[in-house]
Design an enzyme around this catalytic site. Sequence first.
Site, PDB file in Angstrom:
ATOM      1  N   ARG A  95       0.884  -1.277   0.170  1.00 15.85           N
ATOM      2  CA  ARG A  95       0.317  -0.105   0.015  1.00 15.85           C
ATOM      3  C   ARG A  95       1.249   1.330  -0.151  1.00 15.85           C
ATOM      4  NH1 ARG A  95      -4.867   1.800  -1.357  1.00 15.85           N
ATOM      5  NH2 ARG A  95      -6.173   3.013   0.055  1.00 15.85           N
ATOM      6  N   THR A 372      -8.763   1.174  -9.980  1.00  8.89           N
ATOM      7  CA  THR A 372      -8.267   0.050  -9.347  1.00  8.89           C
ATOM      8  C   THR A 372      -8.256  -1.153 -10.136  1.00  8.89           C
ATOM      9  OG1 THR A 372      -8.831   0.834  -7.065  1.00  8.89           O
ATOM     10  CG2 THR A 372      -8.512  -1.530  -7.175  1.00  8.89           C
ATOM     11  N   THR A 390      -3.734  -0.682  -7.388  1.00 12.78           N
ATOM     12  CA  THR A 390      -4.382   0.651  -7.652  1.00 12.78           C
ATOM     13  C   THR A 390      -3.728   1.736  -7.821  1.00 12.78           C
ATOM     14  OG1 THR A 390      -6.433   2.081  -6.829  1.00 12.78           O
ATOM     15  CG2 THR A 390      -4.758   1.209  -5.238  1.00 12.78           C
ATOM     16  N   ASN A 392      -5.770   4.476  -7.264  1.00 10.61           N
ATOM     17  CA  ASN A 392      -6.785   5.252  -6.849  1.00 10.61           C
ATOM     18  C   ASN A 392      -7.678   5.613  -8.156  1.00 10.61           C
ATOM     19  OD1 ASN A 392      -8.712   5.683  -4.936  1.00 10.61           O
ATOM     20  ND2 ASN A 392      -7.915   7.828  -4.356  1.00 10.61           N
ATOM     21  N   ASP A 414      -7.559   8.664   0.010  1.00 11.94           N
ATOM     22  CA  ASP A 414      -8.478   7.559   0.715  1.00 11.94           C
ATOM     23  C   ASP A 414      -8.211   7.705   2.221  1.00 11.94           C
ATOM     24  OD1 ASP A 414      -9.519   6.068  -1.211  1.00 11.94           O
ATOM     25  OD2 ASP A 414      -7.771   4.466  -1.341  1.00 11.94           O
ATOM     26  N   SER A 444     -10.173  -0.434   0.473  1.00 15.05           N
ATOM     27  CA  SER A 444     -11.222  -1.244   0.322  1.00 15.05           C
ATOM     28  C   SER A 444     -10.916  -2.353  -0.513  1.00 15.05           C
ATOM     29  CB  SER A 444     -12.460  -0.741  -0.402  1.00 15.05           C
ATOM     30  OG  SER A 444     -13.155   0.479   0.417  1.00 15.05           O
ATOM     31  N   GLY A 464     -13.138  -0.856  -7.984  1.00 12.74           N
ATOM     32  CA  GLY A 464     -14.339  -0.143  -7.863  1.00 12.74           C
ATOM     33  C   GLY A 464     -14.495   0.772  -6.400  1.00 12.74           C
TER      34      GLY A 464
HETATM   35  N1  GLY Z   1      -8.079   3.312  -3.832  1.00 14.55           N
HETATM   36  C1  GLY Z   1      -9.269   2.457  -3.500  1.00 14.55           C
HETATM   37  C2  GLY Z   1      -8.832   1.589  -2.521  1.00 14.55           C
HETATM   38  O1  GLY Z   1      -7.812   1.481  -2.047  1.00 14.55           O
HETATM   39  O2  GLY Z   1     -10.026   1.148  -1.579  1.00 14.55           O
END
Ligand code: GLY
Length: 562
Positions: A95, A372, A390, A392, A414, A444, A464
């Site tokens: 991440r 994503t 992603t 984003n 986020d 998410s 999404g």
């Molecule tokens: N950027 C979308 C997520 O990580 O939920």
Amino acid sequence: MTPSCLWIVGLIGLLILANEPCVAGDNEKGMVATVHSLATMAGVEALQEGGNAIDAAVAAGLFLGVVDSHNSGMGGGCFMLIRLASGEIVALDGRETSPAKAHRDMYVRNGHAIPELSRTGPLAVAIPGQVAAFHEAIERYGKLPWKRHCLAAADVAEKGFAVTKNYESRLSSVRADLSKFAAARSIFMKEDGSTWQAGEQLSQPDLGQTLRALAREGPAWFYKGPFAQRTAEWMKENGGLITAADFSGYKVKHREPLQTKYRGYTILGFPPPSSGGVHVGQILNILESFDLKAMGQGSADFIHVVAEAMKLAFADRAFWLGDPDFAKVPRGLIDKAYATSLAQRIDLKKATNVRGHSTPPNASEDVFEKHTTHYSTADAEGNWVACTATINTTYGSKVVIPTTGVVLNNEMDDFSAEPGMPNAFGLVGGEANAVAPGKRPLSSMSPTILLRGGKPVLSVGAAGGPTIITQTLLTIIQIVDFGESVQTALAQPRFHQQWLPNELRIERSVPETVREELARRGHTLKVVDSLGACQAVGKLKDGPAFEGSHDPRVSDGAAGGL
Ligand code: GLY
């Protein structure tokens, strides 16, 4: 439905590539499902060359950064859930991370957060993690060299690929923002200022050079060398906060995978800073109190009870979830007894008004340490990968650092820029997800692997925003409760309830009579044509063959095996 598969006989051997969901029946050596046929093919080629599911996932992921760069790429991050043939389960957290100079109110001007600042331009960018995570995955668990995967992607970046209708429309939708950044403009726009059209060939020589440098020098080139330096210089000149030290300090984290049970299946999920594993598990736990099969697939009773469970879980998400290295995320969120208490709050006849989060057991002591794309791969040795990656929103921050060709993420959006203020996905968050230096924004993304009798049977995930959680959940329910195949599970109508805004997003394919009944029970419906992009690979029947499918809602997708 009989799937139509496109057979391609190449010099490298026989492989199957499906432009439609493919369940060809003799895909015994492995399977790959992604949102782009070229990326699927890259994954299958890695298998063909002796690679395993981890090689296939990284090969496909690097290709997606070239041919599907509006969704993911080296400028972004990923969560990779791996179930190794040995039975070991690995959760690699790549991440993005906020820079050391980030601070709680960095988007606040005159008392209020300005959404544009966290979505476009230098302040929107967090330190990318995908390169580090992919490299870690290959070095530890892959069979083919890192270099091979980078060079294969470099080739397609340099030779170019044919722009699809989908790519054309995603690109043109952000034309105005992309045109603010010179390097982005030079790649994604033609000299007359127009964006690339379907059928035209898009080549990206700078991105090719970046991939070649990564092949040659490894991730040090990205995190400790020229990429980090050029990014830091650009940020300084353009009002960003990121420094070279932020890059050199980036670390992939090995997280403890989540394990929950649902009707005899083991659900392996990704822990915080993903909210996906927690809430897929939590909603399934709540739904175990109900006989969904007896309610009937697609019935108003079924949609009502699942939507109510989603609402309760998303209210908890808004309060409790954040980076576990910074916030206390209670493990009790996936406690069975807690789920039963939430299930008892569901009124089967009418939609309930959920005022806020509930409190799981031992909430302060027993805690987790937190546009994503999703792709799934599996091989005959027994390695399975669920990877969600992603940058984003579409083309992330829109920033491309000159000479690199890499689109940088806008993952800072986020975070909750201001508690209670919705982000680009309408999600609100609390203190647990406030901006802080060196912190990972809540996600998410929900890469998930299902086991039955200890053996992997499904790798699934979606794209999404918050609908990732509910798409993944619905696919699992379609398979476990209604006995669907991978392909037919992904084709079922979808719906999504995320507590705030308090509305039930529902696909138009749900019959009008069912929608009317849901409205009568108090749901505020928002009818949409299409919801999400979910890919999956499975081995649901006895026998050696894999089945796989891309989401039928995504025209460029493909599943392929050999
Ligand atoms: N950027 C979308 C997520 O990580 O939920």
